[in-house]
Design a protein around this motif. Structure first.
Motif, mmCIF file in Angstrom:
data_model
loop_
_atom_site.group_PDB
_atom_site.id
_atom_site.type_symbol
_atom_site.label_atom_id
_atom_site.label_comp_id
_atom_site.label_asym_id
_atom_site.label_seq_id
_atom_site.Cartn_x
_atom_site.Cartn_y
_atom_site.Cartn_z
ATOM 1 N N TYR A 37 0.832 -1.207 0.000
ATOM 2 C CA TYR A 37 0.000 0.000 0.000
ATOM 3 C C TYR A 37 0.866 1.256 0.000
ATOM 4 O O TYR A 37 0.624 2.187 -0.754
ATOM 5 C CB TYR A 37 -0.954 0.021 1.198
ATOM 6 C CG TYR A 37 -1.958 -1.092 1.164
ATOM 7 C CD1 TYR A 37 -3.015 -1.066 0.258
ATOM 8 C CD2 TYR A 37 -1.856 -2.182 2.017
ATOM 9 C CE1 TYR A 37 -3.942 -2.087 0.217
ATOM 10 C CE2 TYR A 37 -2.785 -3.203 1.983
ATOM 11 C CZ TYR A 37 -3.819 -3.165 1.083
ATOM 12 O OH TYR A 37 -4.731 -4.171 1.032
ATOM 13 N N LEU A 41 0.777 4.207 -2.687
ATOM 14 C CA LEU A 41 0.224 5.461 -2.196
ATOM 15 C C LEU A 41 1.262 6.559 -2.013
ATOM 16 O O LEU A 41 0.944 7.740 -2.120
ATOM 17 C CB LEU A 41 -0.531 5.229 -0.886
ATOM 18 C CG LEU A 41 -1.697 4.246 -0.996
ATOM 19 C CD1 LEU A 41 -2.331 4.011 0.363
ATOM 20 C CD2 LEU A 41 -2.725 4.719 -1.986
ATOM 21 N N PRO A 45 -0.124 8.862 -5.294
ATOM 22 C CA PRO A 45 -1.350 9.096 -4.500
ATOM 23 C C PRO A 45 -2.523 9.582 -5.345
ATOM 24 O O PRO A 45 -3.678 9.292 -5.027
ATOM 25 C CB PRO A 45 -0.916 10.149 -3.480
ATOM 26 C CG PRO A 45 0.260 10.828 -4.099
ATOM 27 C CD PRO A 45 0.952 9.763 -4.925
ATOM 28 N N CYS A 48 -4.955 6.777 -6.558
ATOM 29 C CA CYS A 48 -5.737 5.988 -5.609
ATOM 30 C C CYS A 48 -7.055 6.714 -5.413
ATOM 31 O O CYS A 48 -7.097 7.801 -4.841
ATOM 32 C CB CYS A 48 -5.008 5.839 -4.281
ATOM 33 S SG CYS A 48 -6.012 4.979 -3.061
ATOM 34 N N ILE A 62 -6.516 1.306 -6.977
ATOM 35 C CA ILE A 62 -5.132 1.724 -6.729
ATOM 36 C C ILE A 62 -4.323 1.424 -7.983
ATOM 37 O O ILE A 62 -4.315 0.292 -8.472
ATOM 38 C CB ILE A 62 -4.539 0.991 -5.512
ATOM 39 C CG1 ILE A 62 -5.349 1.326 -4.265
ATOM 40 C CG2 ILE A 62 -3.071 1.352 -5.329
ATOM 41 C CD1 ILE A 62 -4.914 0.596 -3.020
#
Length: 173
Positions: A37, A41, A45, A48, A62
């Motif tokens: 993750y 992220l 970012p 997402c 994602i």
């Protein structure tokens, strides 16, 4: 009736991050560590995206963008999940469309993903959106299921084998 809202995951929003991880753990066959993750992220970012209904996270996608063999830009859909009770209402399609638009604006030549061959709804969703099966990956997942690699061609570069495209370092000379 309240409408579903869509937005980019807010940096530092632990509640959304927890909801995202829980949903993916519940819906996808692969277990993902916190590092996976953070990999997505922290670097992408803006790729997402979350779907919410009445403040509850009901869908997530994602993605990432990276160079592919130094000759094209490849978008990648890493994870897509929608809560079971909210499926069939176009939420996954909207999340994928949002991500495709962002990846095209960022200059992607193609967008790729893998999905289990037994996941007929996912295959139908992606093929309806223009993705093409490019390869079958045998025993790709930990559960020993095969996967299809699907690619959405965006530019003409995506239709040419990588070996026939000039590398970016060769273009500079």
């Amino acid at each position: 009736m309240t409408e579903v809202t869509y937005h980019t995951l807010e940096a530092g929003n632990d509640e959304e991050l927890h909801a995202l991880k829980t949903m993916i753990s519940d819906d996808l066959s692969e277990p993902y560590s916190i590092y996976v993750y953070h990999f997505f992220l922290s670097q992408w970012p803006e790729l997402c995206n979350i779907a919410k209904l009445n403040g509850e996270t009901i869908g997530v996608i994602i993605c990432k963008i990276e160079p592919h063999r130094d000759v094209r830009s490849r978008g990648y859909i890493g994870m897509l999940a929608v809560k079971k009770e909210h499926r069939g209402h176009g939420i996954a399609k909207k999340l994928v469309r949002i991500s495709i638009e962002k990846m095209i604006k960022a200059g992607c030549d193609e967008i790729m993903l893998e999905t289990e061959v037994v996941n007929k709804p996912a295959i139908a969703l992606y093929e309806h959106m223009g993705f093409i099966r490019s390869k079958r990956l045998y025993r790709y997942y930990l559960n020993q299921h095969d996967a299809f690699r699907l690619i959405l061609p965006i530019t003409s570069k995506s239709t040419v084998r990588s070996v026939y495209l000039q590398h970016s370092d060769q273009l500079a000379t």
